[in-house]
Structures are given as C-alpha cells and as structure tokens.
Design an enzyme around this catalytic site. Structure first.
Site, PDB file in Angstrom:
ATOM      1  N   HIS A 109     -10.643 -23.361  35.064  1.00  0.00           N
ATOM      2  CA  HIS A 109     -11.121 -21.922  34.742  1.00  0.00           C
ATOM      3  C   HIS A 109     -10.652 -21.505  33.359  1.00  0.00           C
ATOM      4  CE1 HIS A 109      -7.823 -19.273  35.687  1.00  0.00           C
ATOM      5  NE2 HIS A 109      -7.549 -20.406  36.331  1.00  0.00           N
TER       6      HIS A 109
ATOM      7  N   ASN B 106       0.966 -19.099  27.031  1.00  0.00           N
ATOM      8  CA  ASN B 106      -0.261 -18.464  27.733  1.00  0.00           C
ATOM      9  C   ASN B 106      -0.233 -16.855  26.913  1.00  0.00           C
ATOM     10  OD1 ASN B 106       2.047 -18.428  29.573  1.00  0.00           O
ATOM     11  ND2 ASN B 106       0.822 -16.914  30.650  1.00  0.00           N
TER      12      ASN B 106
ATOM     13  N   CYS C 225       3.530  -4.521  36.554  1.00  0.00           N
ATOM     14  CA  CYS C 225       4.393  -3.593  37.402  1.00  0.00           C
ATOM     15  C   CYS C 225       5.053  -4.140  38.783  1.00  0.00           C
ATOM     16  CB  CYS C 225       3.196  -2.417  37.735  1.00  0.00           C
ATOM     17  SG  CYS C 225       3.795  -0.897  38.355  1.00  0.00           S
TER      18      CYS C 225
ATOM     19  N   GLN D 196      -3.463 -23.746  28.595  1.00  0.00           N
ATOM     20  CA  GLN D 196      -4.158 -22.975  27.545  1.00  0.00           C
ATOM     21  C   GLN D 196      -4.774 -23.916  26.367  1.00  0.00           C
ATOM     22  OE1 GLN D 196      -4.868 -19.999  27.661  1.00  0.00           O
ATOM     23  NE2 GLN D 196      -3.571 -19.179  29.969  1.00  0.00           N
TER      24      GLN D 196
ATOM     25  N   THR E  10     -10.527 -34.270  50.586  1.00  0.00           N
ATOM     26  CA  THR E  10     -11.744 -34.678  50.220  1.00  0.00           C
ATOM     27  C   THR E  10     -12.154 -34.066  48.719  1.00  0.00           C
ATOM     28  OG1 THR E  10     -12.639 -34.794  52.428  1.00  0.00           O
ATOM     29  CG2 THR E  10     -14.207 -34.412  50.640  1.00  0.00           C
TER      30      THR E  10
ATOM     31  N   GLY F  32      -4.169 -25.596  37.940  1.00  0.00           N
ATOM     32  CA  GLY F  32      -2.860 -26.130  37.174  1.00  0.00           C
ATOM     33  C   GLY F  32      -1.629 -25.907  37.890  1.00  0.00           C
TER      34      GLY F  32
END
Length: 394
Positions: A208, A158, A332, A186, A244, A76
């Site tokens: 994913h 998200n 963090c 999302q 490719t 993405g």
C-alpha cells in the site's frame, strides 16, 4: 457522504497510496471469475498459481532479486517481525540487536517488547542520529559484537524521508558475521534497489506504499540466509509462510511493481521538482519554518517541515477544511501531546517538534495542487500563531 477523491489534495502518500486504477483492473478477475486455490491440483486452480508466479517475478525484478527469494506476507510489519525473530531463532545463543532510534514502530515496538514475547533477555543498541537525521557509520561499526544476532535499519525514514546507507551497513555487518535486515517500505518504488549487488539478507516492503492494496507485503530472504518461518502451516511460499495466498492482492502488487519500475524516473524528476517547489514556497513565505532532515539524502517525494509555536494537529485541522491531506509529526496520546520520536532523536527544538507536518507526494500530484498549498499555508500558520501565547513575530 464520502468525500470525492477528485476534490482532495492528497499529500499523505507515506501513510498510504491510492490504489492505481490499472492495479484494480488487474485484480478484479481474481476477485470474481478466477477464484481457484493456487495450491489445488486441477487446472482451474493451476491458472491462478501461474498468475502468482508472474506476480512474484515482477516484485523480484523491481528490487533486483530472484523470484524464489520473495515471500508474500500480510504487510510490512509481519515482514519485519519475521526477519528479526527468524534471526533470534537461528542464533538462540545471541541476544543482541542493533537498530536505530528513528525506526518505524513495526521494528521499534518489537524490539522494546522482545523480552516479553520471547521470555528471554535481549540487549538492544539504539543508534542515535545526527541533527539532519543521518547515521554515523563508525558508531554503527563499533556497536557490533560477537553477540549480535541481527541489525535492522530502515532504508528510508517514514517521517523525514532521510535515506540511510544500508548497502554499506549490510556489508559492514557481514564482515562481522551478522545478519542484516532493512525495512524498505518507504524506499521501494522511489529509489533504485538492486539486491543482487548487496549483502542485505532480509528486506521488507508493503504494497500500500506503492499503489497496491493494503494487506499485502513481502519479505525478501537472500538465497542461503538461514530462515525460520513466523507463520507455520501449509506448504505455501515453499514452506516459508503458511496460509492460503491473498491472490488478488498479490497479483495487484505485481502490477504495481511493474508500474513503479516504469515510473521511477518520474518519481526522481517531476515528483522531486514538485516536492522542492513546495518546500521552497513554504520556507520562503512562512517565518520560523524549518526543514527536518538532510537536504539531499532524502526520498524524492518527502518533505517534513516544522512551524514553530503552533500544534501540528491544529494545522492539520485547518488543512482538512481545505481538503488538503498530510500528516503531523506529533501524536496525541491519552490527551497529552508527545512529539515524534524521530524528531526528538534529531534534537528538533520542542517549540518546533509539535508543529511538524509531513508532506509526501506521488506521481498523481500536480503543480496546481502544490501552488494551492503554497497559497493557503501562510494564512493557516499566521492565524494559529495569532492565538498562541508563545508567538512573537520578529
């Protein structure tokens, strides 16, 4: 020893999803027996090219596009960068971009670093959001100028799952002669999308996030939209993206898109009901807990909940001991906690922004898992608040 996935309660699907077993099965032959290059002239490679053609059609069908409007990318982030940089190359005289304060870092960081990357000055309009995470369309309309090259607004956030009216925004942009891009990473597979009926020029998605592998993405380029490739090389993707093809992952994505289309109703009924049950159970049983984001204009799988006077990382550590996976709304950095830029933009109180947890479900989650989380979370929060010098139970 790796943790057995069967012992995990996985509520972090906005971060990444399980690769569906059916997707793995579809991919395997192209990782072993069918290894030909799809660009080769011989039949052995040609049969791989035919499989890519079928996968492209499956992706296009899920989002209501034509197969020739689909460009396969690595992720993405690449798709986002390609769309935005293409617009700036197409209209070099235009130096203005409109986006939002709550974009994913794939868009946010690119816009922040454009001047360094391109060697030219740009002006970025960062649209604010309301306290429930929604946008003001009139403010958006007023932000457009003759100097605007492109608008980039995510379809769904998200962190909070809040859905933006990108179809209406794209039409407004077109009325002003401006290109429109949406990061729909999302949203794809969770809400119906029919790009044939919209003015959207570019759309990004990532495999994913919908039970395909990591490392495969798509950029939709509406027919007739001016386009400049980001990766130049061979003739792959009709000259729109050199390199490719990632054959097995593309074929896996095609299968995942077929499954997403078949599972859309379940996402918006059973999964949404599980999400609502989880929200209700946590908000009713834990004091000083609040929902971040619009109650209704949200993805069916996403709940972002803040627990005041505790740190999100501490909550996640305790959840992890119970094999519950979720995400924190704070990050963090260099030893100091910084609240999520999304929650800051929404004006979430400092005492709550640090203690935000994002729960994101999928079709693989069960009611038993949700019941377990509802049972365990109150004691986790209570124990952490007992250690907090700022917590005074009312």
């Amino acid at each position: 020893m790796p943790l057995d996935h069967e012992n995990v309660i996985y509520l972090d699907n906005n971060a990444t999803t399980r690769v569906a077993p059916e997707v793995v099965e579809t991919m395997l032959p192209y990782l072993s027996n069918y290894y030909g290059n799809p660009s080769s002239m011989h039949n052995f490679g040609g049969q791989v090219g035919a499989a890519l053609k079928d996968a492209r059609a499956s992706v296009a069908e899920l989002i209501g596009a034509a197969p020739e409007e689909i460009v396969f990318t690595s992720c993405g982030t690449e798709s986002d960068s390609t769309a935005i940089l293409s617009a700036l190359c197409t209209f070099p005289e235009k130096r203005h971009i409109v986006t939002t304060r709550v974009e994913h870092p794939a868009v946010k960081s690119l816009c922040e670093n454009l001047d360094t990357l391109t060697g030219r000055k740009h002006r970025i309009t960062w649209l604010p959001v309301e306290s429930d995470g929604t946008l003001d369309l009139e403010q958006f309309r007023q932000s457009l100028t003759e100097d605007t090259a492109i608008v980039s607004v995510m379809w769904a956030n998200n962190e909070t799952g809040v859905i933006f009216p990108v179809e209406e925004m794209a039409q407004i942009a077109h009325d002003h002669g401006v290109l429109f891009h949406t990061d729909a990473v999302q949203a794809v597979g969770k809400v119906p999308i029919n790009l044939k009926e919209t003015a959207i020029d570019f759309l990004s998605l990532s495999g994913h996030k919908l039970h395909a592998p990591k490392g495969i993405g798509v950029l939709y380029v509406k027919k007739g939209t001016p386009y400049v490739p980001f990766l130049n090389g061979g003739h792959q993707e009709n000259g729109r993206r050199g390199g490719t093809e990632n054959v097995a992952s593309i074929i896996g994505l095609g299968k995942a898109c077929q499954m997403a289309a078949a599972n859309m109703e379940e996402e918006n009924t059973r999964v949404k009901a599980l999400r609502d049950k989880l929200e209700k159970g946590l908000l009713e049983n834990i004091p000083k807990a609040l929902l971040n984001g619009h109650k209704d204009k949200r993805l069916p799988n996403t709940a972002n909940i803040s627990f005041e006077y505790v740190e999100g990382e501490a909550i996640l550590l305790h959840m992890n001991q119970l094999n519950i996976c979720a995400s924190s709304g704070s990050a963090c950095t260099s030893g100091s906690l910084e609240p999520s830029h999304v929650l800051r933009a929404m004006g979430v109180p400092f005492t709550a922004a640090h203690g935000s947890i994002r729960f994101s479900l999928s079709v693989y989650n069960t009611e038993q898992e949700v019941d377990f989380v509802i049972e365990k979370m109150p004691s986790i929060i209570a124990n952490l608040r007992a250690l907090s010098p700022f917590w005074e139970e009312e």
